[in-house]
Write an enzyme that holds these catalytic residues in place. Structure first.
Site, PDB file in Angstrom:
ATOM      1  N   ASP A 139      24.299   8.234  41.852  1.00  0.00           N
ATOM      2  CA  ASP A 139      25.175   7.656  40.836  1.00  0.00           C
ATOM      3  C   ASP A 139      25.826   6.361  41.328  1.00  0.00           C
ATOM      4  O   ASP A 139      25.531   5.861  42.426  1.00  0.00           O
ATOM      5  CB  ASP A 139      26.216   8.692  40.400  1.00  0.00           C
ATOM      6  CG  ASP A 139      26.567   8.581  38.923  1.00  0.00           C
ATOM      7  OD1 ASP A 139      26.556   7.444  38.406  1.00  0.00           O
ATOM      8  OD2 ASP A 139      26.854   9.609  38.293  1.00  0.00           O
ATOM      9  N   HIS A 140      26.722   5.846  40.509  1.00  0.00           N
ATOM     10  CA  HIS A 140      27.298   4.510  40.703  1.00  0.00           C
ATOM     11  C   HIS A 140      27.959   4.356  42.071  1.00  0.00           C
ATOM     12  O   HIS A 140      28.635   5.244  42.566  1.00  0.00           O
ATOM     13  CB  HIS A 140      28.312   4.198  39.596  1.00  0.00           C
ATOM     14  CG  HIS A 140      29.519   5.103  39.613  1.00  0.00           C
ATOM     15  ND1 HIS A 140      30.660   4.816  40.316  1.00  0.00           N
ATOM     16  CD2 HIS A 140      29.734   6.290  39.002  1.00  0.00           C
ATOM     17  CE1 HIS A 140      31.547   5.770  40.144  1.00  0.00           C
ATOM     18  NE2 HIS A 140      31.011   6.698  39.354  1.00  0.00           N
ATOM     19  N   GLU A 141      27.699   3.218  42.698  1.00  0.00           N
ATOM     20  CA  GLU A 141      28.363   2.773  43.926  1.00  0.00           C
ATOM     21  C   GLU A 141      28.110   3.666  45.133  1.00  0.00           C
ATOM     22  O   GLU A 141      28.824   3.581  46.138  1.00  0.00           O
ATOM     23  CB  GLU A 141      29.874   2.638  43.700  1.00  0.00           C
ATOM     24  CG  GLU A 141      30.238   1.658  42.593  1.00  0.00           C
ATOM     25  CD  GLU A 141      31.703   1.738  42.217  1.00  0.00           C
ATOM     26  OE1 GLU A 141      32.507   1.071  42.895  1.00  0.00           O
ATOM     27  OE2 GLU A 141      32.023   2.499  41.263  1.00  0.00           O
TER      28      GLU A 141
END
Length: 214
Positions: A139-141
């Site tokens: 997922d993000h980052e």
């Protein structure tokens, strides 16, 4: 555009990558197991670094790309073999299945493999020779070090950090902002709710450290 490629590794991961790179021409396989046979009738296999050197000295076909087709928990081996091939003049590539999603802002290191129906979200950063296996999500980052393997169906929530060579087992889930240390192992189906130290193995829900093999 068709281009020539070689794989180091002649097992199941080689079969997966050949299907993924169907538009490329696989010209050779290499494997350190001298008993290993080529899984493809039309592709020769060479064994060990001496076999690689013999193939390299005889190849007259021009530029060749490369991938290390070794999965499982051997992420640091994958990185080392990729560096050996790169030093020999071959070019590591990023392999991305046509059904995978990779955000435009994500960064994928050379040799990384994103398999069928996997997802890599916005601003994720993956190091060299990582594997995001079938149906896995990053997922993000998230930040993954070199040689990380996220096994089939495993899920990393946002802002997770994973150290080089770590292995996230099939179906595991890692909660947001968790840190997984270098060469750590997360067992299949584990739910990681707190940081995992370097070299540790964790299993269960919630995941706990164990010295037993998983």
């Amino acid at each position: 555009m068709t281009h020539d490629v070689v794989f180091w590794g002649a097992g199941g991961q080689a079969r997966v990558l050949r299907e993924l790179l169907a538009e490329s021409r696989l010209v050779a396989l290499f494997d350190n197991d001298r008993a290993a046979a080529s899984p493809f009738d039309d592709v020769p296999i060479f064994h060990g670094k001496d076999g690689f050197a013999r193939w390299l000295s005889s190849w007259r076909g021009g530029e060749v790309s490369c991938l290390v087709a070794i999965g499982g928990e051997r992420g640091l081996d994958r990185v080392a073999l990729q560096r050996d091939m790169e030093l020999a003049g071959l070019q590591p590539i990023v392999a991305r299945h046509r059904t995978a999603f990779v955000a435009a802002s994500a960064k994928l290191g050379l040799g990384t493999q994103i398999l069928a129906q996997a997802a890599v979200a916005v601003d994720a950063v993956l190091g060299l020779a990582c594997i995001v296996n079938t149906g896995a999500t990053v997922d993000h980052e998230c930040v993954l070090g070199d040689g990380v393997h996220v096994a089939p169906g495993a899920h990393l929530a946002g802002c997770v950090e994973v150290g080089a060579g770590a292995f996230i087992g099939t179906g595991a889930a890692v909660l947001p902002r968790i840190k997984i240390g270098k060469s750590a192992r997360v067992g299949a189906g584990a739910v990681v709710t707190r940081d995992v130290r370097e070299g540790a193995t964790v299993v269960g829900n919630p995941a706990r450290e164990t010295k037993d093999p998983t």
